[in-house]
Design a protein around this motif. Structure first.
Motif, PDB file in Angstrom:
ATOM      1  N   GLN A  11       0.830  -1.205   0.000  1.00  0.00           N
ATOM      2  CA  GLN A  11       0.000   0.000   0.000  1.00  0.00           C
ATOM      3  C   GLN A  11       0.870   1.264   0.000  1.00  0.00           C
ATOM      4  OE1 GLN A  11      -2.722  -1.689  -1.055  1.00  0.00           O
ATOM      5  NE2 GLN A  11      -3.803  -0.007  -0.081  1.00  0.00           N
ATOM      6  N   CYS A  12       1.948   1.249   0.768  1.00  0.00           N
ATOM      7  CA  CYS A  12       2.826   2.423   0.819  1.00  0.00           C
ATOM      8  C   CYS A  12       3.616   2.606  -0.469  1.00  0.00           C
ATOM      9  CB  CYS A  12       3.780   2.317   2.013  1.00  0.00           C
ATOM     10  SG  CYS A  12       2.958   2.602   3.588  1.00  0.00           S
ATOM     11  N   LEU A  13       3.900   1.513  -1.158  1.00  0.00           N
ATOM     12  CA  LEU A  13       4.654   1.595  -2.408  1.00  0.00           C
ATOM     13  C   LEU A  13       3.805   1.974  -3.608  1.00  0.00           C
ATOM     14  CD1 LEU A  13       7.044  -1.471  -2.205  1.00  0.00           C
ATOM     15  CD2 LEU A  13       7.671   0.935  -2.119  1.00  0.00           C
ATOM     16  N   GLU A  17       0.624   9.461  -0.246  1.00  0.00           N
ATOM     17  CA  GLU A  17       0.277   9.965   1.089  1.00  0.00           C
ATOM     18  C   GLU A  17      -0.254   8.881   2.032  1.00  0.00           C
ATOM     19  OE1 GLU A  17       0.922  13.139   1.906  1.00  0.00           O
ATOM     20  OE2 GLU A  17       1.532  13.696  -0.123  1.00  0.00           O
ATOM     21  N   ARG A  18       0.423   7.763   2.096  1.00  0.00           N
ATOM     22  CA  ARG A  18       0.051   6.688   3.012  1.00  0.00           C
ATOM     23  C   ARG A  18       1.144   6.538   4.066  1.00  0.00           C
ATOM     24  NH1 ARG A  18      -4.205   7.591   1.693  1.00  0.00           N
ATOM     25  NH2 ARG A  18      -5.549   6.419   0.317  1.00  0.00           N
ATOM     26  N   ARG A  19       0.721   6.163   5.253  1.00  0.00           N
ATOM     27  CA  ARG A  19       1.697   5.951   6.317  1.00  0.00           C
ATOM     28  C   ARG A  19       1.363   4.674   7.068  1.00  0.00           C
ATOM     29  NH1 ARG A  19       4.657  10.171  10.240  1.00  0.00           N
ATOM     30  NH2 ARG A  19       5.985   8.638  11.230  1.00  0.00           N
ATOM     31  N   ALA A  20       2.377   3.825   7.151  1.00  0.00           N
ATOM     32  CA  ALA A  20       2.273   2.589   7.921  1.00  0.00           C
ATOM     33  C   ALA A  20       3.225   2.692   9.099  1.00  0.00           C
ATOM     34  CB  ALA A  20       2.644   1.390   7.058  1.00  0.00           C
ATOM     35  N   ASN A  70       9.402   7.436  -0.069  1.00  0.00           N
ATOM     36  CA  ASN A  70       9.932   7.229  -1.403  1.00  0.00           C
ATOM     37  C   ASN A  70       9.893   8.549  -2.164  1.00  0.00           C
ATOM     38  OD1 ASN A  70      10.435   6.631  -4.026  1.00  0.00           O
ATOM     39  ND2 ASN A  70       9.084   4.887  -4.136  1.00  0.00           N
ATOM     40  N   GLU A  71      11.047   9.179  -2.307  1.00  0.00           N
ATOM     41  CA  GLU A  71      11.137  10.477  -2.977  1.00  0.00           C
ATOM     42  C   GLU A  71      11.022  10.331  -4.497  1.00  0.00           C
ATOM     43  OE1 GLU A  71      11.253  13.190  -1.309  1.00  0.00           O
ATOM     44  OE2 GLU A  71      11.944  12.597   0.660  1.00  0.00           O
ATOM     45  N   PHE A  79       6.868   4.034   5.663  1.00  0.00           N
ATOM     46  CA  PHE A  79       6.740   2.716   6.269  1.00  0.00           C
ATOM     47  C   PHE A  79       7.731   2.717   7.422  1.00  0.00           C
ATOM     48  CE2 PHE A  79       5.509  -1.702   5.919  1.00  0.00           C
ATOM     49  CZ  PHE A  79       6.545  -2.383   6.521  1.00  0.00           C
ATOM     50  N   ASP A  80       7.234   2.884   8.642  1.00  0.00           N
ATOM     51  CA  ASP A  80       8.099   3.003   9.807  1.00  0.00           C
ATOM     52  C   ASP A  80       7.993   1.766  10.683  1.00  0.00           C
ATOM     53  OD1 ASP A  80       8.889   5.669   9.207  1.00  0.00           O
ATOM     54  OD2 ASP A  80       7.024   6.410  10.048  1.00  0.00           O
ATOM     55  N   VAL A  81       9.126   1.290  11.162  1.00  0.00           N
ATOM     56  CA  VAL A  81       9.192   0.152  12.076  1.00  0.00           C
ATOM     57  C   VAL A  81       9.962   0.601  13.307  1.00  0.00           C
ATOM     58  CG1 VAL A  81       9.918  -2.248  12.364  1.00  0.00           C
ATOM     59  CG2 VAL A  81       9.243  -1.421  10.105  1.00  0.00           C
TER      60      VAL A  81
END
Length: 166
Positions: A11-13, A17-20, A70-71, A79-81
């Protein structure tokens, strides 16, 4: 965990404007989840970049616990862990996808989730996954699980994310 990571990562790829945000109970589990996402990225088929060029290959890990936006595609998705114990604040941003791993083992899951709740997006595609192995009776995860399990059916308790007309 793997299915949650794959879905959120995809979904983020592929969306703007999505944030996981993915968090785990300890550093070891956090590292394993990060390695899942890293492996998924490394095994993506490389496609031409551009607005509709397929899966971008431009993401790079800035550090062992965090993936940044992703610039190259201008998607501005993240996508943060992170390890639950190291998160000082989860306020100040909107989350579309959240995966809490081994929630029953978090130091103070109730306080953590209370601070996180206002960040969840109100869009229909928002996904929140809380999972854990057993860690005895009582505690945030145990109580949430049984409250929703026992309420399953016609008199089921609605979560904070369900509309009244459902």
């Amino acid at each position: 965990s793997t299915v949650s990571q794959a879905y959120m990562f995809h979904q983020c790829l592929t969306n703007r404007e999505r944030r996981a945000f993915i968090t785990a109970a300890d550093q070891g589990t956090t590292n394993n989840i990060f390695l899942m996402a890293k492996s998924m990225l490394e095994h993506l088929p490389r496609a031409p970049t551009g607005p509709r060029g397929g899966m971008p290959g431009g993401l790079t890990p800035e550090q062992s616990e965090e993936w940044r936006k992703n610039e190259d595609m201008g998607l501005n998705s993240r996508f943060d862990v992170a390890c639950a114990a190291s998160v000082k604040s989860a306020r100040g941003f909107e989350l579309h996808y959240f995966h809490g791993s081994e929630v029953a083992f978090w130091d103070d899951a109730e306080k953590f989730m209370l601070g996180l709740m206002p960040t969840f997006s109100e869009t229909p595609e928002t996904l929140i996954v809380l999972e854990s192995t057993a860690n005895g009776a009582g505690g945030y995860f145990h109580d949430k699980f049984w409250r929703h399990w026992k309420g399953h059916g016609s008199r089921r308790e609605k979560s904070a994310f369900e509309d009244d007309d459902e």
